[in-house]
Design a protein around this motif. Sequence first.
Motif, PDB file in Angstrom:
ATOM      1  N   TYR A 254       0.786  -1.226   0.000  1.00 53.64           N
ATOM      2  CA  TYR A 254       0.000   0.000   0.000  1.00 53.64           C
ATOM      3  C   TYR A 254       0.826   1.288   0.000  1.00 53.64           C
ATOM      4  N   GLY A 255       2.106   1.201   0.314  1.00 57.48           N
ATOM      5  CA  GLY A 255       2.938   2.399   0.432  1.00 57.48           C
ATOM      6  C   GLY A 255       2.964   2.901   1.875  1.00 57.48           C
ATOM      7  N   VAL A 256       3.906   3.748   2.168  1.00 60.22           N
ATOM      8  CA  VAL A 256       4.106   4.249   3.544  1.00 60.22           C
ATOM      9  C   VAL A 256       2.894   5.046   4.031  1.00 60.22           C
ATOM     10  N   GLU A 257       2.372   5.925   3.195  1.00 55.85           N
ATOM     11  CA  GLU A 257       1.273   6.790   3.614  1.00 55.85           C
ATOM     12  C   GLU A 257       0.021   5.995   3.983  1.00 55.85           C
ATOM     13  N   GLU A 258      -0.361   5.061   3.143  1.00 58.92           N
ATOM     14  CA  GLU A 258      -1.546   4.255   3.420  1.00 58.92           C
ATOM     15  C   GLU A 258      -1.312   3.319   4.611  1.00 58.92           C
ATOM     16  N   ALA A 259      -0.126   2.756   4.713  1.00 55.47           N
ATOM     17  CA  ALA A 259       0.200   1.889   5.855  1.00 55.47           C
ATOM     18  C   ALA A 259       0.142   2.688   7.158  1.00 55.47           C
ATOM     19  N   GLN A 260       0.554   3.965   7.122  1.00 59.35           N
ATOM     20  CA  GLN A 260       0.477   4.827   8.307  1.00 59.35           C
ATOM     21  C   GLN A 260      -0.972   5.015   8.744  1.00 59.35           C
ATOM     22  N   LYS A 261      -1.865   5.212   7.773  1.00 62.26           N
ATOM     23  CA  LYS A 261      -3.289   5.370   8.094  1.00 62.26           C
ATOM     24  C   LYS A 261      -3.850   4.106   8.736  1.00 62.26           C
ATOM     25  N   VAL A 262      -3.483   2.949   8.198  1.00 61.15           N
ATOM     26  CA  VAL A 262      -3.944   1.669   8.757  1.00 61.15           C
ATOM     27  C   VAL A 262      -3.402   1.500  10.177  1.00 61.15           C
ATOM     28  N   LEU A 263      -2.145   1.839  10.366  1.00 62.60           N
ATOM     29  CA  LEU A 263      -1.528   1.744  11.696  1.00 62.60           C
ATOM     30  C   LEU A 263      -2.249   2.649  12.694  1.00 62.60           C
ATOM     31  N   ASN A 264      -2.551   3.867  12.300  1.00 65.14           N
ATOM     32  CA  ASN A 264      -3.266   4.803  13.183  1.00 65.14           C
ATOM     33  C   ASN A 264      -4.657   4.281  13.542  1.00 65.14           C
ATOM     34  N   ARG A 265      -5.368   3.704  12.550  1.00 68.15           N
ATOM     35  CA  ARG A 265      -6.710   3.152  12.819  1.00 68.15           C
ATOM     36  C   ARG A 265      -6.626   1.979  13.793  1.00 68.15           C
ATOM     37  N   SER A 266      -5.626   1.113  13.606  1.00 67.39           N
ATOM     38  CA  SER A 266      -5.499  -0.038  14.512  1.00 67.39           C
ATOM     39  C   SER A 266      -5.126   0.423  15.924  1.00 67.39           C
ATOM     40  N   LEU A 267      -4.344   1.481  16.022  1.00 68.86           N
ATOM     41  CA  LEU A 267      -3.993   2.022  17.338  1.00 68.86           C
ATOM     42  C   LEU A 267      -5.232   2.593  18.025  1.00 68.86           C
ATOM     43  N   GLU A 268      -6.047   3.307  17.275  1.00 66.36           N
ATOM     44  CA  GLU A 268      -7.274   3.882  17.840  1.00 66.36           C
ATOM     45  C   GLU A 268      -8.268   2.795  18.255  1.00 66.36           C
ATOM     46  N   ALA A 269      -8.209   1.651  17.630  1.00 59.86           N
ATOM     47  CA  ALA A 269      -9.113   0.542  17.970  1.00 59.86           C
ATOM     48  C   ALA A 269      -8.610  -0.265  19.167  1.00 59.86           C
ATOM     49  N   ASP A 270      -7.383  -0.074  19.564  1.00 57.17           N
ATOM     50  CA  ASP A 270      -6.784  -0.827  20.674  1.00 57.17           C
ATOM     51  C   ASP A 270      -7.319  -0.308  22.011  1.00 57.17           C
ATOM     52  N   GLU A 271      -8.004  -1.175  22.764  1.00 55.35           N
ATOM     53  CA  GLU A 271      -8.608  -0.739  24.027  1.00 55.35           C
ATOM     54  C   GLU A 271      -7.567  -0.341  25.068  1.00 55.35           C
ATOM     55  N   HIS A 272      -6.405  -0.992  25.073  1.00 54.86           N
ATOM     56  CA  HIS A 272      -5.350  -0.624  26.033  1.00 54.86           C
ATOM     57  C   HIS A 272      -4.800   0.768  25.726  1.00 54.86           C
ATOM     58  N   TYR A 273      -4.670   1.081  24.458  1.00 54.19           N
ATOM     59  CA  TYR A 273      -4.218   2.416  24.070  1.00 54.19           C
ATOM     60  C   TYR A 273      -5.265   3.458  24.455  1.00 54.19           C
ATOM     61  N   GLN A 274      -6.535   3.147  24.229  1.00 55.33           N
ATOM     62  CA  GLN A 274      -7.608   4.078  24.584  1.00 55.33           C
ATOM     63  C   GLN A 274      -7.606   4.381  26.081  1.00 55.33           C
ATOM     64  N   GLN A 275      -7.303   3.367  26.879  1.00 55.84           N
ATOM     65  CA  GLN A 275      -7.265   3.526  28.335  1.00 55.84           C
ATOM     66  C   GLN A 275      -6.184   4.535  28.741  1.00 55.84           C
ATOM     67  N   VAL A 276      -5.010   4.422  28.171  1.00 53.49           N
ATOM     68  CA  VAL A 276      -3.908   5.304  28.549  1.00 53.49           C
ATOM     69  C   VAL A 276      -4.004   6.658  27.843  1.00 53.49           C
ATOM     70  N   LYS A 277      -4.562   6.682  26.653  1.00 50.00           N
ATOM     71  CA  LYS A 277      -4.687   7.914  25.885  1.00 50.00           C
ATOM     72  C   LYS A 277      -5.563   8.937  26.613  1.00 50.00           C
ATOM     73  N   ALA A 278      -6.525   8.455  27.368  1.00 54.99           N
ATOM     74  CA  ALA A 278      -7.445   9.337  28.083  1.00 54.99           C
ATOM     75  C   ALA A 278      -6.802  10.035  29.281  1.00 54.99           C
ATOM     76  N   LEU A 279      -5.628   9.608  29.667  1.00 55.01           N
ATOM     77  CA  LEU A 279      -4.979  10.206  30.838  1.00 55.01           C
ATOM     78  C   LEU A 279      -4.327  11.550  30.502  1.00 55.01           C
ATOM     79  N   PRO A 280      -4.656  12.599  31.263  1.00 54.56           N
ATOM     80  CA  PRO A 280      -3.947  13.871  31.075  1.00 54.56           C
ATOM     81  C   PRO A 280      -2.462  13.668  31.409  1.00 54.56           C
ATOM     82  N   GLY A 281      -1.589  14.275  30.635  1.00 59.19           N
ATOM     83  CA  GLY A 281      -0.154  14.146  30.888  1.00 59.19           C
ATOM     84  C   GLY A 281       0.505  13.030  30.092  1.00 59.19           C
ATOM     85  N   PHE A 282      -0.281  12.328  29.255  1.00 61.89           N
ATOM     86  CA  PHE A 282       0.262  11.250  28.429  1.00 61.89           C
ATOM     87  C   PHE A 282      -0.018  11.545  26.961  1.00 61.89           C
ATOM     88  N   SER A 283       0.975  11.307  26.133  1.00 64.18           N
ATOM     89  CA  SER A 283       0.748  11.331  24.687  1.00 64.18           C
ATOM     90  C   SER A 283       1.707  10.351  24.033  1.00 64.18           C
TER      91      SER A 283
END
Length: 191
Positions: A100-129
């Motif tokens: 798919y190329g780097v750009e499209e693979a980056q989009k897929v990676l971002n979507r899979s990260l947003e779908a990860d419940e463990h990431y969502q748990q930590v992403k909601a914390l102030p002071g974390f990015s």
Amino acid sequence: MKKTVLLLGLVLLTLTACGQKKSHTASSASTSEDKLDTTLPIISNAEKNTVVTKTLVFPKTENGSQQKQVVTYKDEQFLSLSIEQVSPNADDLKQAIKEYGVEEAQKVLNRSLEADEHYQQVKALPGFSMSLQILNENELKRVTNLDFQTLDVDKAAETEYLKALKLKELLKMNPAQYVENQLLNGAKEEW
């Protein structure tokens, strides 16, 4: 006789002048020490209030990963920690980049990260990015930022994403000692 008295007078005058200079020098040294004694607490307090930032670069691991940490602290308190890790891409990510190329693979990676419940748990914390960036076909960069002034360390330490960092143990350490330990374990300070 007149010559002797005159010579004796000159010697006394010379000795008197030297004696005054010595006592003046002694009082000057004393004043200098007094100034030093009164400025040392100011310097000590300034050091305690100085924000220090150290950038540590670690050697590459056997698998080709390299880490850089930016540690910011004031006196004995960590203020923030930024961890940047560049590592080789996993085989499935390499395959996606080829297809798919780097750009499209980056989009897929971002979507899979947003779908990860463990990431969502930590992403909601102030002071974390965190961000993931595909650098090229072979490398992935992950940047994790922790702002200890706003981060709820107790909650963060319980998340799957941050358990391995052992945040509670980290914050018990003296920051300058933490930096020194990292340097002793192979890190190099970047200026």
